[in-house]
Design an enzyme around this catalytic site. Structure first.
Site: not given
Lengths: 329, 356
Positions: B70, B181, B213-214, B236, B320
């Site tokens: 992603h 990420d 994706e998130e 990922d 994140h």
């Protein structure tokens, strides 16, 4: 549209039991479209034929409600929610079953009101015994809120504005559309939105549309000490940017804004932090469907008294009519 | 592709904004990097980037491998322009309000605007206030404008991205920055594509950079449906080592990518990935995933009639946050492992996946 919204609002149709609403809608819309049909889940489709690609416009028929989980020996009925319904909203409220059976909700003895949860609530339908209760109600039966529709000046108050107001707008637009359309439009009255956008999943798969639009209610931030939300009643329908189910397709959102501006229709931009609409299911159907949502600002969503503004409803219908009758970029 | 070239690619990807729902710029960078190594690059109806590399298998239909990473990143969205010109916002993806304080951001309004998420000076806080939990709705973005200017430039629904520039650290191979990420995964795809350029492989390969994706694996849902691959590997990130936590919660940086094991993954496929790593002496780790992987692999597995799926993860610390940190060696090894795996794929193996 007032009497239409009244009839739809008062109709019985919790998620999974949408038949009465579907019959009502099918009778009203069939003369304004080329054909109507249903699918295995109970979605109602009303198709206006035209060139491809097809525009799917979806409003859900179902409403939040409760399901009977247990009937005790004295005939009191225990409940669980169907859709996002808070137990404290039901105390003192009346509920109605499909056959018209009505009852009232109260709670067991509580030390403090915050102890109230679904296990403490019961429904009383006036039955003296389990046997008497079971003549009218059985485990698994669904009930909706029992609330009459009311007009408060420029505002409508009633149960199930979510999303019968949307259904009324689709019906009104179907009546007004010109004989020739730039593309096929299919109005979809979907089932089971409140329990996970389920009807829209199969409806979108079946139609394989080029574009998707949901018409649904959204929350507002214009009441006392409301959570932050830049939407108010009476300032026009909202064009959704994001909710928990979808980030609107930028081209669709842009076209909706341009169309509203060109037609002089007021609108608001909506970022809803929690909640979703049928468009959440439509936009990830098959290989993806560029989608957006036209929202009707609504106070007290998921309570027995949801309030919308008549002007917002009219403007939403006007905008949806333009969106159906204008070629998309 | 060597480490220096990879570092440049990764830092450019990290620097570029691409919050879920507005990935266009990041997709353009990935597209440019993949282009030289593939047969054709296109975007599907949802917007996913699909870089297709033709294989040599002549059977009809040919068999295909999807490598999916992603490309979207967590960020924020404006919910209100308030009376003083401050912007109120909501998170997009799993963003933690605690790490937003004191950050520089970019507001994607009518123009790109620099902004900061300020904190009240500690002098002005009481002890009690200092210990209070921080909520997203108490934060605001300051773009320096008053209400009239702010309203002219910014609307409800405008995207906000983190503005942290990537850091190449003195410690060899360590890169820190926002959106690693999962730009790390995208970079691993680019390494793999470069490795496969000019070498023979039978399968068709779709290097796929998925969107959104998130916010719920949404791009992968439509990509899997559209591509109908014979097998898929999601690439990922996973959690890097951290004091007080140990394997299998966290993974060592520099010890190779982690191969996921669990119900989300096809056992023969994961075994084959492990074999590929062992035979080529690539370092790797094993990541037990007992349930929902929360990655694109989760939706690939149950697309249409089911797709044998695996997961390869790059260890990364501070997921994140604006200072995610990883080791380039793990990225290189992930990309190279994918390439040797793609080269060994043949039809008997693919047919064999159909009965576990």
């Amino acid at each position: 549209m007032e009497s239409l919204i009244k009839d739809l609002s008062e109709a019985y149709g919790p998620s999974g039991e949408e038949t009465l609403v579907r019959t009502l809608l099918e009778d009203l819309i069939k003369e304004h479209v080329d054909r109507t049909f249903t699918d295995n889940l109970g979605n109602l489709f009303a198709l206006r034929e035209g060139p491809a690609p097809l525009l799917m416009v979806s409003a859900h028929m179902d409403e939040i409600g409760v399901i009977v989980t247990h009937i005790d020996e004295k005939g009191f009925i225990r409940l669980a929610p169907v859709g996002g319904l808070l137990p404290h909203l039901l105390v003192g409220q009346r509920l109605r079953f499909k056959d018209g059976t009505v009852g009232t909700v109260y709670h067991e003895k509580l030390k403090e009101i915050k102890e109230l949860d679904w296990s403490k609530l019961y429904l009383d339908i006036g039955a003296e015994s389990a046997a008497a209760a079971r003549k009218r109600v059985e485990v698994g039966d669904l009930a909706c809120l029992h609330q009459p529709f009311a007009v408060l000046g420029e505002r409508y108050l009633g149960k199930a504005m979510d999303d019968r107001a949307g259904c009324a707008i689709l019906l009104e637009v179907a009546r007004r559309l010109p004989p020739e359309l730039p593309r096929s439009v299919c109005f979809v009255f979907s089932v089971q939105e409140e329990v996970g956008l389920r009807g829209a999943i199969t409806a979108a798969y079946r139609l394989n549309p080029g574009y998707g639009l949901a018409v649904d209610v959204t929350r507002v931030g214009d009441t006392p000490e409301a959570p932050l939300m830049d939407i108010a009643l009476g300032k026009g329908p909202a064009i959704k940017v994001k909710d928990s189910s979808m980030i609107s397709h930028p081209r669709v959102r842009g076209f909706m804004i341009d169309t509203a501006v060109a037609a002089g229709i007021p609108y608001q931009l909506e970022v809803l932090e929690r909640g979703g609409t049928d468009a959440g299911a439509i936009h990830v159907s098959r290989e993806g469907v560029p989608s957006g949502t036209l929202s009707i600002p609504c106070r007290y969503v998921h309570t027995p008294s949801e309030m919308v503004d008549a002007g917002d409803v009219r403007h939403a219908a006007a905008l949806l009519e333009k969106l159906c009758a204008t070629p998309w970029p | 592709m060597d480490e220096k070239a990879l570092q440049e690619v990764l830092m450019e990807l990290s620097r570029t904004a691409g919050v879920s729902g507005q990935e266009g710029d990041a997709v353009a960078v990935a597209s440019r990097c993949l282009q030289p190594f593939v047969t054709k690059v296109e975007r599907d109806r949802f917007g996913n980037l699909i870089a297709f590399k033709q294989g040599e298998e002549t059977s009809d239909p040919p068999f295909s491998l999807v490598l999916a990473a992603h490309i979207d990143e967590i960020g924020a969205m404006v919910t209100k322009v308030d009376e003083s010109g401050f912007l109120r916002f909501t998170g997009i993806g799993g963003i933690d309000p605690r790490v937003l304080l004191g950050q520089a951001v970019e507001v994607h309004g009518r123009n790109r605007l620099k902004g900061v998420i300020g904190a009240l000076a500690p002098h002005l806080l009481t002890e009690k206030e200092r210990q209070k939990e921080l909520k997203m709705e108490e934060l605001y973005i300051d773009i320096g404008f008053d209400e009239a200017q702010a309203t002219e430039q910014v609307r409800v629904g405008d995207f906000v991205s983190l503005a942290q520039a990537p850091l190449a650290m003195q410690a060899g191979g360590c890169i820190s920055g926002k959106s690693l990420d999962n730009r790390a995964g995208v970079a691993a795809l680019i390494v793999c594509a470069a490795e496969l350029a000019g070498v023979r492989h039978r399968c068709n390969v779709y290097f796929t950079a998925t969107l959104q994706e998130e916010v719920g694996l949404r791009g992968a849902i439509t990509a899997a449906y559209g591509l109908v691959p014979d097998l898929a590997i999601a690439v990922d990130v996973t959690h890097g080592e951290w004091p007080g936590l140990s394997y299998p919660e966290v993974f060592e940086l520099g010890k190779g990518p982690a191969i996921g094991l669990g119900p989300n993954f096809h056992p023969a496929l994961t075994r084959s990935l492990e074999d590929s790593a062992r035979e080529n002496r690539f370092p790797y780790q094993v990541e037990p995933v007992p349930g929902v992987s929360g990655t694109d692999a989760w939706v690939f597995q149950v697309s249409r009639e089911g797709i044998p799926t695996a997961l390869l993860s790059v260890p990364l610390r501070y997921m994140h946050t604006p200072v995610e940190l990883l080791n380039l060696d793990d990225l290189l090894n992930a990309g190279r492992l994918l390439a040797v795996f793609a080269r060994r794929l043949d039809r008997p193996f693919v047919e064999g996946l159909k009965c576990i």
